[in-house]
Motif scaffolding. Structure first.
Motif, PDB file in Angstrom:
ATOM      1  N   UNK A 163      38.849  53.483  58.290  1.00  0.00           N
ATOM      2  CA  UNK A 163      39.087  52.424  57.055  1.00  0.00           C
ATOM      3  C   UNK A 163      40.401  52.796  56.212  1.00  0.00           C
ATOM      4  N   UNK A 164      41.037  54.108  56.554  1.00  0.00           N
ATOM      5  CA  UNK A 164      42.088  54.664  55.434  1.00  0.00           C
ATOM      6  C   UNK A 164      43.072  54.843  56.414  1.00  0.00           C
ATOM      7  N   UNK A 165      44.205  54.005  56.195  1.00  0.00           N
ATOM      8  CA  UNK A 165      45.496  54.434  57.063  1.00  0.00           C
ATOM      9  C   UNK A 165      46.256  55.068  56.081  1.00  0.00           C
ATOM     10  N   UNK A 166      46.984  56.112  56.741  1.00  0.00           N
ATOM     11  CA  UNK A 166      48.139  57.090  56.095  1.00  0.00           C
ATOM     12  C   UNK A 166      49.550  56.536  56.407  1.00  0.00           C
ATOM     13  N   UNK A 167      50.423  56.435  55.441  1.00  0.00           N
ATOM     14  CA  UNK A 167      51.711  55.978  55.781  1.00  0.00           C
ATOM     15  C   UNK A 167      52.786  57.029  55.307  1.00  0.00           C
ATOM     16  N   UNK A 168      53.637  57.432  55.641  1.00  0.00           N
ATOM     17  CA  UNK A 168      54.972  58.243  55.072  1.00  0.00           C
ATOM     18  C   UNK A 168      55.748  57.295  54.624  1.00  0.00           C
ATOM     19  N   UNK A 169      56.056  57.387  53.393  1.00  0.00           N
ATOM     20  CA  UNK A 169      57.396  56.639  52.660  1.00  0.00           C
ATOM     21  C   UNK A 169      57.454  57.283  50.942  1.00  0.00           C
ATOM     22  N   UNK A 170      58.154  56.307  50.447  1.00  0.00           N
ATOM     23  CA  UNK A 170      58.141  56.630  49.074  1.00  0.00           C
ATOM     24  C   UNK A 170      57.305  55.360  48.375  1.00  0.00           C
ATOM     25  N   UNK A 202      43.256  51.474  51.929  1.00  0.00           N
ATOM     26  CA  UNK A 202      42.034  51.168  52.231  1.00  0.00           C
ATOM     27  C   UNK A 202      42.135  49.704  53.031  1.00  0.00           C
ATOM     28  N   UNK A 203      41.673  49.765  54.156  1.00  0.00           N
ATOM     29  CA  UNK A 203      41.441  48.574  54.986  1.00  0.00           C
ATOM     30  C   UNK A 203      40.105  48.095  54.980  1.00  0.00           C
ATOM     31  N   UNK A 204      40.111  46.614  54.087  1.00  0.00           N
ATOM     32  CA  UNK A 204      38.688  46.062  53.834  1.00  0.00           C
ATOM     33  C   UNK A 204      39.251  44.784  54.447  1.00  0.00           C
ATOM     34  N   UNK A 205      37.984  43.843  54.755  1.00  0.00           N
ATOM     35  CA  UNK A 205      38.235  42.643  55.213  1.00  0.00           C
ATOM     36  C   UNK A 205      38.929  41.582  54.508  1.00  0.00           C
ATOM     37  N   UNK A 206      39.097  41.910  53.205  1.00  0.00           N
ATOM     38  CA  UNK A 206      39.604  40.761  52.180  1.00  0.00           C
ATOM     39  C   UNK A 206      41.231  41.311  52.251  1.00  0.00           C
ATOM     40  N   UNK A 207      41.902  42.480  52.489  1.00  0.00           N
ATOM     41  CA  UNK A 207      42.908  42.937  52.645  1.00  0.00           C
ATOM     42  C   UNK A 207      43.030  44.444  52.550  1.00  0.00           C
ATOM     43  N   UNK A 208      44.191  44.896  52.192  1.00  0.00           N
ATOM     44  CA  UNK A 208      44.456  46.162  51.881  1.00  0.00           C
ATOM     45  C   UNK A 208      44.713  46.691  50.473  1.00  0.00           C
ATOM     46  N   UNK A 226      25.648  49.848  37.530  1.00  0.00           N
ATOM     47  CA  UNK A 226      25.856  49.122  38.654  1.00  0.00           C
ATOM     48  C   UNK A 226      25.465  50.043  39.805  1.00  0.00           C
ATOM     49  N   UNK A 227      24.656  49.090  40.431  1.00  0.00           N
ATOM     50  CA  UNK A 227      23.996  49.722  41.619  1.00  0.00           C
ATOM     51  C   UNK A 227      24.240  48.915  42.968  1.00  0.00           C
ATOM     52  N   UNK A 228      24.943  49.427  44.003  1.00  0.00           N
ATOM     53  CA  UNK A 228      25.129  48.440  45.060  1.00  0.00           C
ATOM     54  C   UNK A 228      23.883  48.400  45.911  1.00  0.00           C
ATOM     55  N   UNK A 229      23.719  46.848  46.380  1.00  0.00           N
ATOM     56  CA  UNK A 229      22.506  46.795  47.084  1.00  0.00           C
ATOM     57  C   UNK A 229      22.293  47.216  48.319  1.00  0.00           C
ATOM     58  N   UNK A 230      23.477  47.539  49.190  1.00  0.00           N
ATOM     59  CA  UNK A 230      23.588  47.924  50.418  1.00  0.00           C
ATOM     60  C   UNK A 230      23.973  49.218  50.464  1.00  0.00           C
ATOM     61  N   UNK A 231      23.185  50.060  50.955  1.00  0.00           N
ATOM     62  CA  UNK A 231      23.569  51.489  51.037  1.00  0.00           C
ATOM     63  C   UNK A 231      24.009  51.820  52.431  1.00  0.00           C
ATOM     64  N   UNK A 232      25.025  52.615  52.627  1.00  0.00           N
ATOM     65  CA  UNK A 232      25.565  53.123  53.994  1.00  0.00           C
ATOM     66  C   UNK A 232      26.576  52.182  54.457  1.00  0.00           C
ATOM     67  N   UNK A 233      27.274  51.511  53.497  1.00  0.00           N
ATOM     68  CA  UNK A 233      28.382  50.713  54.100  1.00  0.00           C
ATOM     69  C   UNK A 233      29.594  51.349  53.540  1.00  0.00           C
ATOM     70  N   UNK A 234      29.749  52.541  53.523  1.00  0.00           N
ATOM     71  CA  UNK A 234      30.821  53.386  52.840  1.00  0.00           C
ATOM     72  C   UNK A 234      32.299  53.277  53.482  1.00  0.00           C
ATOM     73  N   UNK A 235      33.075  53.583  52.835  1.00  0.00           N
ATOM     74  CA  UNK A 235      34.473  53.166  53.669  1.00  0.00           C
ATOM     75  C   UNK A 235      34.533  54.875  54.675  1.00  0.00           C
ATOM     76  N   UNK A 236      35.005  54.524  55.970  1.00  0.00           N
ATOM     77  CA  UNK A 236      35.043  55.456  56.654  1.00  0.00           C
ATOM     78  C   UNK A 236      36.822  56.145  56.694  1.00  0.00           C
ATOM     79  N   UNK A 237      36.746  57.332  56.200  1.00  0.00           N
ATOM     80  CA  UNK A 237      38.202  57.919  56.104  1.00  0.00           C
ATOM     81  C   UNK A 237      39.080  57.889  57.311  1.00  0.00           C
ATOM     82  N   UNK A 238      38.373  58.132  58.604  1.00  0.00           N
ATOM     83  CA  UNK A 238      39.005  58.058  59.869  1.00  0.00           C
ATOM     84  C   UNK A 238      39.389  56.658  60.238  1.00  0.00           C
TER      85      UNK A 238
END
Length: 123
Positions: free
Chosen positions: A77-84, A100-106, A63-75
């Motif tokens: 696109x990734x939300x960190x929450x404390x909990x159980x 991970x926060x994506x346009x289609x959801x989490x 499987x090869x992605x057709x668009x390069x450079x659209x990576x998830x950015x940790x700062x």
């Protein structure tokens, strides 16, 4: 968007659109898709939809992605929450969840190691 309202096909296609590798085996792509759904029919639909929309190419077991450079950015696109939580990838109990926060959801929660594997930052 509540998790129950998220379309797993859209989330899976979007996740494949953000692959960081130039290519992955189909098995590795399915490993990523399993974070969205463990239903084999939906997994196939996600992969087929991604190919049909031109998000990825699938050939010779790769499987090869057709668009390069659209990576998830940790700062951004990734939300960190404390909990159980239970990690959505490995099932381990975690007190810090990475979502991970994506346009289609989490997607998530994931533990610190699994988030790297899901996003392709670690093998």
């Amino acid at each position: 968007m509540p998790a129950d309202d998220q379309d797993p096909v859209e989330l899976g296609v979007e996740l494949l659109a953000h692959l960081e590798h130039a290519e992955l085996s189909v098995a590795d792509a399915i490993d990523r898709i399993e974070t969205v759904t463990t239903n084999p029919q939906l997994q196939r639909e996600i992969l087929d939809t991604a190919v049909m929309r031109g998000v990825v190419d699938r050939e010779d077991g790769l499987v090869r992605p057709r668009s390069q450079g659209t990576y998830v950015n940790f700062e951004a696109d990734v939300i960190v929450r404390e909990g159980s939580f239970s990690c959505a990838r490995c099932g381990a109990s975690i007190s810090t969840g990475h979502f991970v926060q994506l346009d289609g959801g989490e997607l998530g929660p994931f533990g610190s190691t699994c988030i790297r594997k899901v996003l392709g930052r670690e093998n």
